[in-house]
Structure formats: C-alpha cells, structure tokens
Design a protein around this motif. Structure first.
Motif, PDB file in Angstrom:
ATOM      1  N   PRO A  92       4.935  -6.842   2.346  1.00 59.47           N
ATOM      2  CA  PRO A  92       4.779  -6.125   3.624  1.00 59.47           C
ATOM      3  C   PRO A  92       4.572  -7.102   4.773  1.00 59.47           C
ATOM      4  N   SER A  95       0.728  -3.844   8.388  1.00 61.68           N
ATOM      5  CA  SER A  95       0.342  -2.469   8.068  1.00 61.68           C
ATOM      6  C   SER A  95       0.441  -1.623   9.317  1.00 61.68           C
ATOM      7  N   SER A 106       6.371  -0.847   6.986  1.00 67.01           N
ATOM      8  CA  SER A 106       5.521  -1.979   6.624  1.00 67.01           C
ATOM      9  C   SER A 106       6.324  -3.197   6.182  1.00 67.01           C
TER      10      SER A 106
END
Length: 214
Positions: A92, A95, A106
């Motif tokens: 990712p 967030s 993400s």
C-alpha cells in the motif's frame, strides 16, 4: 449544477475513480519543470462516473437498458486490488479509506495499473466480482479497455472546460474556458472553415447529358 444530472456517487466510488484516473494520467512536469495538470486536477473522475452511469447500455433479456455502472465498476477495481494485496506482491502506498473499504485507493499508482492488467488478463476470481461483471470475462475485458480509453478521451477532450455545467446533459453544457489539456499539448482548438485536405477532383454526370467538374 443540476443535481438530477450529477453523478450522485458515493464517496467510495468517487475515491476509487480519482485513484484510477490519477494512475492513468498523472501530474507530470513539463519541459520547463512546471507541474502540469493531470486527470484528477481536471475532474476526469467525475467524467468517468457520469459516462458509466449514463452512456453505456446493456442487454436485459431482449432489450437494451441503461444500467448505472460506476458503483459496480469501482467495486470490481477494489476486488482486484484486494486480490493483489492478498498475493503479497503489492505494498500500500498510503492509507486513505477507513476499514479497508477502498483497497484500490491504498495502492501505488503503479500497482493500480497492475490491477487493470490483472482484470484484463482475467487473473482474478471472476466469481467474486460484483454483477454485472461476475463470471463474465468478456465484459470485464471490455470495461477495462473502456476505462483506459475513456480516461484519455475525457482528459484530452473539451469536457473539463464545461466547468459548472460539466455534469449536465450534453445539450445543456457550455464551454466556460479554454481546455487545460489543449493548452498543454499546443492544440489551438477548433477553427471553423479549416480544411486539411481538399479532396479529389470529382466529375458529376447529370441525367439528360452533360457533366461538371467539382
């Protein structure tokens, strides 16, 4: 904006499409090092949502029907992103969505493109995709191709220059300024009466005899 003509998309759908168009047409510095506008800056995510909800029709039995597809398409992208993350082959980038509601968002832009590739190659569990994409590989491939072409078309068209009228029906849209993308690529815009190619000499034969070159 007339609300009846807007996208009325959920925040999950809008966030997913923002991430999509950002990956396809990112902000890039021009020759002078100045950051040029990308698809997010020109609201192309709204264009894609509007088009998917208004411009594509599906056969329902024996009849064509307009089926809003933006929400289902966002869910498809997030399903593909979940599979990529589960494989352990992606990290990712940041967030954004609480509770993992938008895994596609993400991902890094590079991994978002990888998700499109996975979907196009049908390297996902088709049974876990939302209707109408569930178990329909042909339609998945069609829509992934459309997502790429549609984003590019929206960015390089005059759509963003419709400004406050961009989410209205086409007949109600009005140009409010010169398109940013046209300025970026040096396109001068439409010139009335301009002809790049004059055609071929045509001889018209008239009934009753005689002819005329035109």
């Amino acid at each position: 904006m007339n609300p009846s003509h807007g996208s009325n998309a959920s925040w999950q759908t809008e966030a997913t499409f923002r991430a999509l168009v950002e990956a396809i047409v990112p902000n890039m510095p021009d020759d002078g090092g100045v950051q040029a506008a990308g698809a997010v800056d020109t609201d192309i995510h709204q264009y894609m949502i509007w088009e998917l909800n208004h411009s594509l029709s599906l056969f329902m039995g024996f009849y064509l029907a307009n089926i809003p597809l933006a929400c289902a398409t966002a869910q498809m992208l997030n399903a593909g992103a979940s599979e990529l993350l589960a494989s352990g082959n992606a990290q990712p980038a940041f967030s954004f969505a609480p509770g993992g509601e938008c895994p596609f968002v993400s991902l890094s832009p590079f991994d978002r493109i990888r998700v499109l590739f996975m979907l196009e190659q049908l390297q996902v569990d088709l049974g876990r995709l939302p209707p109408p994409y569930k178990d329909d590989g042909g339609f998945v491939r069609f829509i992934v191709d459309y997502l790429n072409r549609g984003t590019m078309f929206g960015f390089y068209s005059e759509w963003s220059a419709y400004g406050s009228t961009r989410l209205r029906t086409p007949t109600e849209r009005r140009l409010e300024y010169f398109p940013i993308s046209w300025r970026q690529v040096g396109y001068p815009g439409v010139v009335k009466g301009y002809r790049a190619f004059g055609g071929f000499l045509l001889t018209i034969k008239r009934n009753g005899g005689g002819s005329r070159d035109g």
